[in-house]
Design a protein around this motif. Sequence first.
Motif, PDB file in Angstrom:
ATOM      1  N   PHE A 358       0.827  -1.209   0.000  1.00  9.13           N
ATOM      2  CA  PHE A 358       0.000   0.000   0.000  1.00  9.13           C
ATOM      3  C   PHE A 358       0.862   1.261   0.000  1.00  9.13           C
ATOM      4  N   ASP A 359       2.031   1.174   0.596  1.00 10.09           N
ATOM      5  CA  ASP A 359       2.948   2.318   0.535  1.00 10.09           C
ATOM      6  C   ASP A 359       3.391   2.570  -0.903  1.00 10.09           C
ATOM      7  N   GLN A 360       3.661   1.508  -1.642  1.00 12.02           N
ATOM      8  CA  GLN A 360       4.059   1.649  -3.045  1.00 12.02           C
ATOM      9  C   GLN A 360       2.941   2.254  -3.893  1.00 12.02           C
ATOM     10  N   LEU A 361       1.685   1.984  -3.523  1.00 10.74           N
ATOM     11  CA  LEU A 361       0.560   2.555  -4.268  1.00 10.74           C
ATOM     12  C   LEU A 361       0.513   4.075  -4.147  1.00 10.74           C
ATOM     13  N   GLY A 362       1.221   4.627  -3.177  1.00 13.58           N
ATOM     14  CA  GLY A 362       1.277   6.071  -3.035  1.00 13.58           C
ATOM     15  C   GLY A 362       2.260   6.736  -3.975  1.00 13.58           C
ATOM     16  N   ASP A 363       3.153   5.955  -4.601  1.00 13.22           N
ATOM     17  CA  ASP A 363       4.112   6.523  -5.558  1.00 13.22           C
ATOM     18  C   ASP A 363       3.358   7.124  -6.743  1.00 13.22           C
ATOM     19  N   ARG A 364       3.931   8.159  -7.315  1.00 19.59           N
ATOM     20  CA  ARG A 364       3.256   8.815  -8.442  1.00 19.59           C
ATOM     21  C   ARG A 364       2.980   7.825  -9.574  1.00 19.59           C
TER      22      ARG A 364
END
Length: 508
Positions: A358-364
Amino acid sequence: MNQQPQSGGTENKGEETQSGGSSDEPVQEEPFKLSIMTIFYPSDKAPEPAPEDSPVIQKLEEYTNTDLEILWTPSTNYEDKFNVTLASNDMPMVILAPGKTATVISACRNGVFWELGPYFEEYPNLSQFNPIVLNNISIDGKVYGLYRARDLGRNGIIYRHDWLQKVGMNELKTIDDFYTMLKKFTYEDPDGDGKDDTFGMVVHQSNYQFNVSALWFGAPNGWGENENGELVPAHLTPEYLEALKWWKKLYDEKLINEDFAALDPEKRYDFIVTEQAGAEIQVCDDAGRLESRFKDAGKSVGTPNTAEDVDVRLGIVGAVEGPKGLRALPTSGYNLFYLVSKQSVKTEDELKRVLKFFDQLGDREMQDLLDRGIEGVHYELVDGKVKPIEGDQRLGAQLSGLNQLLLFVPRNNQTPRVDTEVRELQTKVIAENEKIVVGNPAEPFISEVYSQKGPQLDQIIEDARVQFIVGQIDEQGWKDAIEQWRKLGGDDYIKEINDLYKKANTNQ
């Protein structure tokens, strides 16, 4: 993707394979198996969610090194499906909660889901969760959810700036400015047709607009601390009464529509587009919807700063200044939240791998992918901005529903869209509003009194609010309604909230 998820997903955690036959080649972790139950909103354009072989899902899995099983559930029966799944012995690893319902609260208290709050600081994107929104989703002071962010500072005022100039004003900064503008819109013929056919602001059947304005006068958002450090509901404060008196003045002077207590919210557009009313207290992105309706009516639309001549100029402000400065009522700041099952995610290592996803889903790259699609397929870049490629509906199907996975944290971390000046202005105001929103300190507390008597208590205050504004009761009548509210459970409610508040502060 429509199969039931396997419990756990641990068989691949920590396993490593080599990407070729040579022992000199770099070691590649096997994809992490992750099952997620989430919501889908069917529509005419997108009756089904993205298929399992969608190239968007493939790119998502490659970027996050996951093997995803997405369990889509239609919005029409989502809460029922959530409750059934919760009662089963075959929980997906991650599940979207239908809100802070009694069922969700009970499950969190009973240890069904992981407490996530203590882990957020370990992740670059999750660490940017907004403290006000985390407070809003918390249960007994603990955060169990990964909330799907929505703009916290959406509330504001939309008004006809061209009318403002026609009546001899140039800016809207204070409560007094706002009142003066509404009076001039009502009595100084802002549309220039020589008729007495306009009024200041359209108001609909909701206490929402009043609650937004009460903060301008210094009232708290829901609850606020008094001089003794105790929480007091907003309607017991003198600032709330001042806001009531102001609204009564608007009503008495016919600066708002007489039928405000019964007006369907959807009708508000008609009053503005047909040039009967010149302002509304509403979410700022209503400006974009008004722009579309004005254009449908054959009118060109701009902002106060639009260079060329236009028929309509829409102004937007987040708040007007009152005794305590600029203060805005926030939205809840989220639309549902994800929970992580302890039944299916058994270890802290697995939990951290889920949080990494879910942290990676925050990447642009991921926010752009899941919300806009693939460049050259679903959109093109024009001067560095996203412009959707219209046409083949099958391309849209590849993306359908996938933005429901996004948390949109950090906010504003996407490539900007090609947009109109009105929509660019509303985006700017919404972002600036986050600096002046006022949180509700009682938001995380679960009141047993309110769960039993809340509708009755709320109705007493709501009825009295409308009656005061239209002159059916005076200030003594308002005090009598407050006394009735106290006797029918309000005092018990206040005591319970303060007990919870003290307990939460003691445990910090």
